[in-house]
Design a protein around this motif. Sequence first.
Motif, short mmCIF file in Angstrom:
data_model
loop_
_atom_site.label_atom_id
_atom_site.label_comp_id
_atom_site.label_asym_id
_atom_site.label_seq_id
_atom_site.Cartn_x
_atom_site.Cartn_y
_atom_site.Cartn_z
N ASP A 1 0.81 -1.22 0.00
CA ASP A 1 0.00 0.00 0.00
C ASP A 1 0.85 1.27 0.00
N ARG A 2 2.13 1.15 -0.27
CA ARG A 2 3.05 2.29 -0.20
C ARG A 2 3.43 2.82 -1.58
N THR A 3 3.57 4.15 -1.66
CA THR A 3 4.01 4.80 -2.89
C THR A 3 5.32 5.51 -2.59
N ILE A 4 6.29 5.30 -3.46
CA ILE A 4 7.62 5.85 -3.26
C ILE A 4 8.04 6.62 -4.50
N LEU A 5 8.58 7.80 -4.26
CA LEU A 5 9.12 8.63 -5.33
C LEU A 5 10.62 8.44 -5.38
N ASP B 1 1.93 13.18 -2.47
CA ASP B 1 1.36 11.98 -3.07
C ASP B 1 2.17 10.72 -2.75
N PHE B 2 3.26 10.87 -1.98
CA PHE B 2 4.17 9.75 -1.76
C PHE B 2 4.42 9.51 -0.28
N ASP B 3 4.67 8.23 0.04
CA ASP B 3 4.95 7.83 1.41
C ASP B 3 6.43 7.95 1.76
N ALA B 4 7.30 8.03 0.76
CA ALA B 4 8.74 8.12 1.00
C ALA B 4 9.42 8.61 -0.28
N LEU B 5 10.66 9.04 -0.10
CA LEU B 5 11.49 9.53 -1.21
C LEU B 5 12.82 8.80 -1.19
N VAL B 6 13.28 8.35 -2.36
CA VAL B 6 14.60 7.74 -2.50
C VAL B 6 15.40 8.57 -3.49
#
Length: 184
Positions: A7-11, A74-79
């Motif tokens: 269920d996670r979105t990552i940028l 819109d994202f749960d985390a950033l890499v």
Amino acid sequence: MPGPLADRTILLLSSNFGTETDEIRRPLEALREAGATVTVAATESGTIQTLVLDHDLGPEVPVDTTYDAVQANDFDALVLPGGTLNGDALRTDETVQSLVRGVAEAGRPVAAICHAPWILVESGLVDGRRLTSVPTIRTDMVNAGAEWVDEEVVLDDSGGFRLITSRSPDDLDAFHRAILDALT
């Protein structure tokens, strides 16, 4: 069965040229295998030309969208993958800086590999934080107010968001575990 990050979105932000091959491909694969939806955003649509050890051409990575077409919330985390050319290009991009600050201000994890902490410096996110990076940018981190340490992966929760940093492609397994832990 869905993975732990289903269920996670990552940028994942990258320039279109010069990102270290393993530092974009391995996190992308690991996060997707864990079930996350990962959006690769770059300056331009098309592909990212990766480099192996900042020198030899590596494989291309498809771009999903451009920086200006995404919103931090819109994202749960950033890499932020590394590579000398990538880190240097991204740190001067005001849209990238805004996205990085937006994810941090929302209290979501920000993960940076190798030279990518340069972007954190320009985004004003390292002062008073404990972190690591490739040793060649240690002085930049210290001059920006960070406590730099030579460790495989460093987690710092002191600034209202989890900051995850690592030194090099050799540290990617621990880096992936830290991201997974931050999001589960």
